[in-house]
Motif scaffolding. Sequence first.
Motif, short mmCIF file in Angstrom:
data_model
loop_
_atom_site.label_atom_id
_atom_site.label_comp_id
_atom_site.label_asym_id
_atom_site.label_seq_id
_atom_site.Cartn_x
_atom_site.Cartn_y
_atom_site.Cartn_z
N GLU A 290 9.07 -38.01 -39.20
CA GLU A 290 9.69 -38.94 -39.73
C GLU A 290 8.41 -40.12 -39.84
O GLU A 290 8.67 -40.84 -40.53
CB GLU A 290 10.65 -39.70 -38.70
N ASN A 291 7.38 -40.06 -39.13
CA ASN A 291 6.37 -41.23 -39.21
C ASN A 291 4.97 -40.78 -39.17
O ASN A 291 4.00 -41.44 -38.93
CB ASN A 291 6.62 -42.15 -37.98
N GLY A 292 4.92 -39.66 -39.75
CA GLY A 292 3.52 -39.24 -40.05
C GLY A 292 2.93 -39.22 -41.26
O GLY A 292 2.31 -38.03 -41.86
N ALA A 293 3.52 -40.10 -42.19
CA ALA A 293 3.20 -40.17 -43.59
C ALA A 293 3.31 -39.13 -44.37
O ALA A 293 2.72 -38.94 -45.59
CB ALA A 293 1.57 -40.52 -43.41
N GLY A 294 4.25 -38.50 -43.99
CA GLY A 294 4.96 -37.37 -44.94
C GLY A 294 3.98 -36.18 -44.97
O GLY A 294 4.21 -35.28 -45.74
N PHE A 295 3.09 -36.02 -43.75
CA PHE A 295 2.40 -34.83 -44.11
C PHE A 295 2.92 -33.45 -43.72
O PHE A 295 2.60 -32.54 -43.94
CB PHE A 295 1.20 -35.02 -42.99
N ILE A 296 4.00 -33.51 -43.04
CA ILE A 296 5.07 -32.22 -42.82
C ILE A 296 6.08 -32.58 -43.00
O ILE A 296 6.51 -34.00 -43.14
CB ILE A 296 4.75 -31.80 -41.15
N ARG A 297 6.97 -31.64 -43.21
CA ARG A 297 8.44 -31.99 -43.37
C ARG A 297 9.49 -30.44 -42.78
O ARG A 297 8.81 -29.32 -42.78
CB ARG A 297 8.90 -32.01 -44.94
N ARG A 298 10.62 -30.61 -42.67
CA ARG A 298 11.24 -29.72 -42.13
C ARG A 298 11.92 -28.84 -43.39
O ARG A 298 12.15 -29.28 -44.31
CB ARG A 298 12.47 -30.40 -41.21
N SER A 299 11.73 -27.59 -43.12
CA SER A 299 12.16 -26.49 -44.20
C SER A 299 13.65 -26.43 -44.17
O SER A 299 14.18 -26.37 -43.12
CB SER A 299 11.65 -25.27 -43.99
N GLY A 300 14.17 -27.02 -45.22
CA GLY A 300 15.68 -27.08 -45.53
C GLY A 300 16.26 -25.72 -45.57
O GLY A 300 17.78 -25.46 -45.38
N ASP A 301 15.50 -24.62 -45.85
CA ASP A 301 16.35 -23.34 -46.06
C ASP A 301 16.42 -22.48 -44.83
O ASP A 301 17.05 -21.55 -44.66
CB ASP A 301 15.27 -22.38 -46.98
N ALA A 302 15.83 -22.82 -43.72
CA ALA A 302 15.89 -22.32 -42.45
C ALA A 302 16.70 -22.93 -41.41
O ALA A 302 16.74 -22.55 -40.31
CB ALA A 302 14.49 -22.20 -41.97
N GLY A 303 17.49 -23.86 -41.80
CA GLY A 303 18.51 -24.61 -40.85
C GLY A 303 17.68 -25.34 -39.98
O GLY A 303 18.18 -25.63 -38.83
N GLY A 304 16.42 -26.02 -40.25
CA GLY A 304 15.82 -27.04 -39.44
C GLY A 304 15.02 -26.33 -38.50
O GLY A 304 14.30 -27.17 -37.52
N GLY A 305 14.88 -24.90 -38.39
CA GLY A 305 13.99 -24.39 -37.34
C GLY A 305 12.45 -24.15 -37.74
O GLY A 305 11.56 -23.38 -36.99
N GLN A 306 12.05 -24.59 -39.00
CA GLN A 306 10.83 -24.32 -39.47
C GLN A 306 10.26 -25.55 -40.33
O GLN A 306 10.98 -26.58 -40.50
CB GLN A 306 10.73 -22.99 -40.69
N PHE A 307 8.84 -25.42 -39.98
CA PHE A 307 8.25 -26.76 -40.76
C PHE A 307 7.01 -26.35 -41.62
O PHE A 307 6.45 -25.23 -41.58
CB PHE A 307 7.61 -27.70 -39.42
N LEU A 308 6.75 -27.20 -42.58
CA LEU A 308 5.59 -26.78 -43.52
C LEU A 308 4.65 -27.94 -43.65
O LEU A 308 5.13 -29.28 -43.40
CB LEU A 308 6.13 -26.32 -44.94
N VAL A 309 3.61 -27.74 -44.07
CA VAL A 309 2.53 -28.90 -44.19
C VAL A 309 2.44 -29.21 -45.60
O VAL A 309 2.37 -28.11 -46.61
CB VAL A 309 0.96 -28.46 -43.75
#
Length: 504
Positions: A290-309
């Motif tokens: 939420e506050n990391g300048a958008g460097f990572i985000r939660r993957s919407g296809d996996a139900g919130g259990g994965q992140f990408l850079v």
Amino acid sequence: MSHQLGRLVSEILHRYFGEIVQQVGKDLFTYGSKPISMIVKTTGLPRIKVVESLRTLLKFHLATFEPSINEVNADYKLNSDNVLLLIRYPRYLLQMKSKFGSEAELLIEELLQQATCSATVLLVTIANKYKDDKDKNITMVKLKDTFISLATAGYIQQAPVEEAKEGCEVPTLVPVATIVPDFEIRNLLQAMTKNISEITDNVYWEVNYDRFHLDFRDEIMIKAVTRRIDENAGELLLHLLRLMYLSSPPWGAESNPTPVVEIRECCQRVAAERPLLNQHFEQYLKVLEENGAGFIRRSGDAGGGQFLVRVRFAAHQLLRCVVEHCVTERLGSNAARIFRLIYSKKYIEEDDIQKHAMLPNKECKELTYKLLEEHFISVQPMRKAASAGGLAKAIYLYHINLHEVANTIRELCYRSLHNLCRRGSHERRLHVRLLDKQRRVRTIVHGMRLRGEPQENIDDVEETLTPPELAVLKNVEKRLKQLSAAELELDRTLFILKWYFMYP
């Protein structure tokens, strides 16, 4: 190719390779791809000098060649991006020393100086050069292990090999897969007693610049997150970047999704060093999202259990910070406020700028026009439809085209770097006699210390530099150090710009 880039490339070639190579490089930059006969004609240099200069440029990967239309002659072209990398050499050495130690620094330094070199010659050269230096304590075993570590990590790679095409007299260079060598210490020690020319090793190695640049990119992202949140968040991003390399292209716009379970396992391995990160893992992951300048985000296809850079978005955000800093330095903080306002609104009228910027009308207009004049902002005319019985009215919307602004910043960096190089050359020319004398004294003193001569003799040699000369040298070294630091800072800005331009 811009005029400022041409001036900078010419100055860098003159600094590192001399006037003749500078003339050939400048000619290639100006006219593009040319054969040797045309280079001789336009530069007026002897053919043998042109051939030697091209050999130097090709050796250091500062130029490329390809068959001409008749496939008999070769056309040569300057690689200006690689010329700019010459300024970045100190950063490569610092990176090696901090990650792998002094042996790695010596290996990379020698390889950068030689451009390409066989592994055996490289190790033997360094071992012979420092065998009497007790301070460095360089051994062949350490050098061999460090070389294998650098090759395994990808910081050095096998040089391309020559391949001849059927019906074409001009060969091509083909990249080959890097195979980590297996050295025998006995053979290396025996090679130390031979002449370098007698060593038979036909596998040549070179520095892999791209691997260093990946480290620089990761370091910039981690430092940005650390300043924005804290060191634990930076450590979390470091683990995400390491996991990204396992499943994604290193320069991809976005990494493949990484499960939270794998990220947690990586953090648990450093639980002793980062207990807070392991204890509040979920919270740090949420704050970074939420506050990391958008460097990572939660993957919407996996139900919130994965992140990408988000590598491309990170370059976009860092470039915006660079532009804001540049605007502040050139036009002041109020101009930066106007720039941020226009960026946040995307499109805004002049009256609305004065209303939201909370600045006096006269100052706001003046700064807006200065931003427009410096090409930091753009204006888009829009025409309103004419009302009944009235005339058509035009309004002007201010907006920011970040791609054009990035080009503007890049030209400013080229011009500043050129000025720094010229100033450094002027300082060295002005005090060339003193600098040569200091270099000779230091060389003699170093040799005397290696031989273990008395301190009194060493003091006598050092006293050949008089106090007035030492005072002048101190000022010269201080100025040259400031110029070098400024060059590296501008190079860091150019790195972010090149990173941004990688993505459409």
